[in-house]
Each structure stands twice: as structure tokens, then as C-alpha cells.
Design an enzyme around this catalytic site. Structure first.
Site, short mmCIF file in Angstrom:
data_model
loop_
_atom_site.label_atom_id
_atom_site.label_comp_id
_atom_site.label_asym_id
_atom_site.label_seq_id
_atom_site.Cartn_x
_atom_site.Cartn_y
_atom_site.Cartn_z
N ASP A 13 0.86 -1.18 0.00
CA ASP A 13 0.00 0.00 0.00
C ASP A 13 0.90 1.23 0.00
OD1 ASP A 13 -2.46 1.39 0.13
OD2 ASP A 13 -2.24 1.63 2.29
N ASP A 15 -0.25 5.01 1.05
CA ASP A 15 -0.48 5.89 2.21
C ASP A 15 -0.42 5.08 3.50
OD1 ASP A 15 -1.00 8.44 0.91
OD2 ASP A 15 -2.79 7.48 0.10
N LYS A 184 -9.65 -2.53 -2.83
CA LYS A 184 -9.49 -3.25 -1.55
C LYS A 184 -10.65 -2.92 -0.61
CE LYS A 184 -5.68 -1.07 -0.91
NZ LYS A 184 -4.52 -0.47 -0.25
N ASP A 209 -1.21 -0.90 6.08
CA ASP A 209 -1.36 -0.31 7.42
C ASP A 209 -2.76 -0.48 7.96
OD1 ASP A 209 -2.36 1.65 5.49
OD2 ASP A 209 -2.52 3.00 7.20
#
Length: 259
Positions: A13, A15, A184, A209
Site C-alpha cells: 500500500d 499511504d 481493496k 497499514d
């Protein structure tokens, strides 16, 4: 857990893993540099459908992170791939920015508000009442409802912003029709991404995250999963979920030596 095959491909990912509020996370540059030097297939993923891969490449480069355009995979690209598989050469009414409109143009879709096959909702900072009203009417008239991603809020320096999932809920309430989310945690985004780099889930890993998107999508796609603690998920929150990542690490810096 059962022994897994060595990791040959990496998906991560963006961010909360590589950057946070426009600033690179320590270790991100070293991780990306080692991936490029290793020659291993990799992708940087984002559910944000506003930007094209070329846009994101330029934005990351300004932050000092070098990610080739072909190694960027967005929910807009996953949406376009899905529609191209489902109904090649179709038509769509789109609420969104260049990321999704460009992706649909590239697969040969015609963007129209005249009896479209699909209403496609993507991320934008300029949602208009007129556009949402048109989307509601087109869906009521038979257009199929597709969303690039289910995120209900997005980050900004001023605080959370309403995102695609929140606007999708408004349209659902007005039409009674649930959208199909391509991004996602739909493992479709992971599988189509893996296909673009010729990778297999058994020998691939996903770094994220968020438990409810990154880890869930990676797990359901059959990949190893790494949760970093530089984004939204806190260590004490992991136990609240009925599934677990393969490993929890402090940051992307802890994974450089795994490549």
C-alpha cells in the site's frame, strides 16, 4: 502457521506504508531501491482513484521516492480491468477524476450519460448534487452500479474527508442498489495486480497499514501479509479482528532485509 514459499513478489500500500501526509516514511526509499535492484516484481497499490499512475509517479518522485509508472496499481485500473473483462467496449457514466476516466478511456470505454451500461463512482473532491442525481436516475433506469473503492473517508492535512464509500451509501439509499466495489478489500484488486506483473499469490506478500482493507485483501488473495504500524492500525486493535496478518512490524524499514 504453516511454512510458506519464499517471497518472490511484493505488493505494498502507499499511504501509511510508504508516505504519510505527503512525507516519506523512514525506510521507504531503501525498500523501493532494494526492490528495483533485486529485479523482483512489485507493485505500489492505492485505493485512491483520483490520480493516474503517471500522476502518482510524479508525486512520489517529488517526495524522493522512485516508483516506475508500470509498478503502480490503483483501484481505478482494477475497476477498468474488471469492466473490460465483464463487458468489453461498454459505456459508463462516471463521477470521478482523471484516474478513473483515463483508465476507462484506455480500455476503449465510451463515457456517456445516455443509457450507459454502468454508473462508475470514483474519488473526487468536487462531488456535485447534479451528478449524484443523474447517477441515481441512471441506476434506477437499469445502469449497473460500480465503485472504485469502499473507503468512507480519506485523509487530508485538515482532517478526514468524505470519500467514495460515503457517497456510494447516499446513492444506495436513494436507489436501493448496492454497488460492486473493485478496490481493496476486494481480492480482485490484488489478483488483477498480481496478473499484471506475472506473480503468483503463493510466493507474494502484501504490506499495508489497515487490517480491514490491506491485510484482509491480501489474506483472501492467498498472500502473506505484513501489517505496519505507521498508518491507521494500532497494535492493540489487531486482536479486535477475526483474522491476523502473517506478521506485524513497526514500519517498512523492518522489511528491507526480507527482499
Amino acid at each position: 502457521m504453516a511454512d510458506r514459499k519464499p517471497i518472490e513478489s511484493w505488493l505494498t500500500d502507499m499511504d501509511g506504508v510508504l508516505i504519510h501526509e505527503g512525507v516519506p516514511i523512514p525506510g521507504a526509499d531503501a525498500f523501493l531501491k532494494k526492490l528495483r535492484e533485486s529485479g523482483r516484481p512489485f507493485l505500489v497499490l492505492t485505493n485512491n482513484s483520483i490520480y493516474t499512475p503517471r500522476d502518482l509517479h510524479a508525486r512520489l518522485r517529488r517526495m524522493g521516492l522512485d516508483v516506475p509508472i508500470d509498478n503502480i496499481w490503483t483501484s481505478a485500473l482494477a475497476t477498468a480491468q474488471f469492466l473490460d473483462d465483464q463487458r468489453p467496449g461498454g459505456t459508463a457514466y462516471v463521477i470521478g477524476e482523471a484516474g478513473v476516466t483515463t483508465a476507462l478511456h484506455d480500455i476503449g470505454y465510451i463515457l456517456t450519460d445516455h443509457e450507459p451500461d454502468y454508473v462508475v463512482l470514483g474519488e473526487t473532491r468536487t462531488y456535485s448534487f447534479e451528478a449524484m442525481t443523474k447517477a441515481v436516475r441512471l441506476i434506477n433506469d437499469g445502469a449497473r452500479f460500480i465503485c472504485t473503492n469502499p473507503d468512507e473517508t480519506g485523509p487530508s492535512t485538515e482532517g478526514p474527508l468524505p470519500a467514495t464509500g460515503a457517497v456510494a451509501a447516499l446513492i444506495t439509499k436513494a436507489t436501493g442498489k448496492q454497488p460492486y466495489f473493485a478496490g481493496k478489500p476486494n481480492p480482485l484488486m490484488m489478483r488483477t495486480g498480481l496478473n499484471t506483473i506475472g506473480a503468483h499469490s503463493e510466493t507474494s506478500a502484501m504490506i499495508g497499514d489497515r487490517m480491514d482493507t490491506d491485510v484482509l485483501a491480501g489474506m483472501e488473495a492467498g498472500m502473506q501479509t505484513f501489517l505496519v504500524l505507521t498508518g491507521l492500525t494500532r497494535p492493540e486493535q489487531v486482536e479486535n479482528f477475526p483474522y491476523r496478518p502473517s506478521k506485524v512490524v513497526d514500519s517498512i524499514a523492518d522489511l528491507v532485509d526480507r527482499i
